[in-house]
Write an enzyme that holds these catalytic residues in place. Structure first.
Site, PDB file in Angstrom:
ATOM      1  N   TRP A  77       0.822  -1.212   0.000  1.00  0.00           N
ATOM      2  CA  TRP A  77       0.000   0.000   0.000  1.00  0.00           C
ATOM      3  C   TRP A  77       0.856   1.261   0.000  1.00  0.00           C
ATOM      4  O   TRP A  77       0.550   2.219  -0.698  1.00  0.00           O
ATOM      5  CB  TRP A  77      -0.990   0.001   1.165  1.00  0.00           C
ATOM      6  N   ASP A 147      -1.881   6.746   6.146  1.00  0.00           N
ATOM      7  CA  ASP A 147      -2.923   5.855   5.634  1.00  0.00           C
ATOM      8  C   ASP A 147      -3.238   4.871   6.762  1.00  0.00           C
ATOM      9  O   ASP A 147      -2.445   3.988   7.064  1.00  0.00           O
ATOM     10  CB  ASP A 147      -2.400   5.120   4.391  1.00  0.00           C
ATOM     11  N   LYS A 171     -12.508  -1.706   6.182  1.00  0.00           N
ATOM     12  CA  LYS A 171     -11.915  -2.625   7.157  1.00  0.00           C
ATOM     13  C   LYS A 171     -12.509  -2.428   8.546  1.00  0.00           C
ATOM     14  O   LYS A 171     -13.060  -3.369   9.106  1.00  0.00           O
ATOM     15  CB  LYS A 171     -10.396  -2.478   7.204  1.00  0.00           C
TER      16      LYS A 171
HETATM   17  C1  LIG Z   1      -7.444  -1.566   1.747  1.00  0.00           C
HETATM   18  C2  LIG Z   1      -6.382  -0.567   1.808  1.00  0.00           C
HETATM   19  C3  LIG Z   1      -6.241   0.460   0.869  1.00  0.00           C
HETATM   20  C4  LIG Z   1      -7.125   0.558  -0.341  1.00  0.00           C
HETATM   21  O1  LIG Z   1      -8.411   0.903  -0.018  1.00  0.00           O
HETATM   22  P1  LIG Z   1      -9.493   1.155  -1.171  1.00  0.00           P
HETATM   23  O2  LIG Z   1     -10.627   1.722  -0.398  1.00  0.00           O
HETATM   24  O3  LIG Z   1      -9.793  -0.172  -1.795  1.00  0.00           O
HETATM   25  O4  LIG Z   1      -8.926   2.103  -2.145  1.00  0.00           O
HETATM   26  C5  LIG Z   1      -5.243   1.378   1.035  1.00  0.00           C
HETATM   27  N1  LIG Z   1      -4.402   1.308   2.069  1.00  0.00           N
HETATM   28  C6  LIG Z   1      -4.490   0.345   3.005  1.00  0.00           C
HETATM   29  C7  LIG Z   1      -3.519   0.321   4.144  1.00  0.00           C
HETATM   30  C8  LIG Z   1      -5.481  -0.628   2.891  1.00  0.00           C
HETATM   31  O5  LIG Z   1      -5.575  -1.593   3.815  1.00  0.00           O
END
Ligand SMILES: *Cc1c(COP(=O)(O)O)cnc(C)c1O
Length: 335
Positions: A77, A147, A171
């Protein structure tokens, strides 16, 4: 779902400008503010496009065309966020876990931060690799951007240490597509002129995340999750529960020669626990047996292989106990 508060309509059918919906939206925001103790000089934005859209949005809002941003690479990511930001300006990868095969996080003494970075970006939890910061970087006056898609609300954090926190909802918050961004007010209004209106944090903030029609139902459902989290005792209670869950699972992995997890102890994720069987030829058998017991989605990401147990807030300790019991049984039979 079909009849909100006896009104005879679903939240899905309400105008986002109606008093009823605005009350739902404001309650969700307030509950999130309570849960994370978000200081009053931060805006909470309910946006769309998931976390991946934020990869561009962060740069368009915070990285001047002639500026530089520092990024920490700890896995898939963070690499994606680096690639995306690089389309808009200069990115300095100040540290990378590559030298540790992505099994450990470089300590801050190894970081090569720029002198005048517009911000420092990292991912607090690498969802696929199972690598998580157990510390918050300290970067002085440079805005810290994180993030937090896969570990927000899983344990207590000090929001005031960050300039910007963003998290895709799917999540630990609610339905996919929604993304929550928590941004310190002094960072609003820095977007470059070419930044699309829809991606401009200040436009979103000035319009209460309703510059256009927001994802009303996802916002509403996220609010229900925030209510549930409060009923559970808030983030402190989730932290205790999550700690018990991950301790149980890592203990089972470490106690066995049959299962293994390669991540440095202090960087092991509380949310995503990858593990391997001693013989990968048994992976299919393991997964079939798990499915039969209702233990779902244990297959590791295709880029990593092996297994991965994602044990987000919604997963109870009982589910982890069931997994650990199955792992012991499987090892007895096949180990
Ligand atoms: C799942 C995830 C993403 C991507 O999320 P989307 O909503 O599918 O764009 C980005 N960063 C992390 C750490 C993630 O777990």
């Amino acid at each position: 779902m079909l009849d909100w508060n006896g009104m005879g309509v679903s939240v899905m059918e309400m105008s986002h400008r109606s008093d009823e919906y605005v009350a739902i939206a404001e309650k969700a925001e307030q509950d999130l503010r309570d849960l994370l103790a978000i200081p009053s000089d931060y805006k909470v934005l309910f946006l769309q496009g998931g976390a991946s859209q934020q990869f561009a949005e962060v740069a368009l809002n915070l990285l001047p065309e002639d500026g530089v941003a520092d990024y920490i690479d700890t896995g898939i990511w963070s690499k994606k966020s680096i690639e995306e930001a690089s389309r808009y300006g200069r990115v300095n990868v100040a540290a990378s876990a590559k030298g540790y095969d992505y099994f450990a996080i470089p300590g801050q003494n190894e970081w090569q931060l720029s002198k005048d970075a517009a911000y420092v970006h990292y991912a607090s939890n690498e969802t696929i690799g199972g690598l998580q910061f157990d510390w918050i970087p300290s970067v002085g006056d440079t805005p810290l951007v994180v993030d937090m898609s896969s570990d927000i609300l899983s344990r207590e954090i000090d929001v005031s240490k960050f300039g910007l926190i963003y998290a895709g909802a799917q999540k630990n918050i609610g339905p996919s597509g929604l993304v929550v961004s928590i941004v310190r007010e002094d960072l609003l209004g820095r977007a470059r002129s070419s930044c699309p209106t829809m991606l401009n944090y200040k436009v979103a903030a000035d319009n209460g995340s309703m510059y256009n029609t927001p994802a009303t139902y996802s916002w509403y459902l996220s609010g229900l999750v925030f209510e549930w989290l409060k009923e559970q005792g808030g983030v402190a209670a989730m932290e205790q529960r999550n700690k018990a869950k991950k301790d149980l699972l890592y203990k089972a992995i470490d106690a066995s020669d049959f299962y293994s997890n390669p991540i440095a102890i202090n960087a092991r994720s509380w949310m995503n626990v990858p593990f391997r069987l001693a013989d990968e030829k048994l992976d299919k058998v393991f997964l079939a047996g798990a499915d039969a017991r209702g233990l779902l989605n244990l297959k590791g990401h295709r880029s990593v292989g092996g297994m991965r147990a994602s044990i987000y807030n919604a997963t109870g300790l009982d589910a982890v106990e069931a997994l650990v019991a199955y792992m012991a049984e499987f090892e007895k039979e096949h180990g």
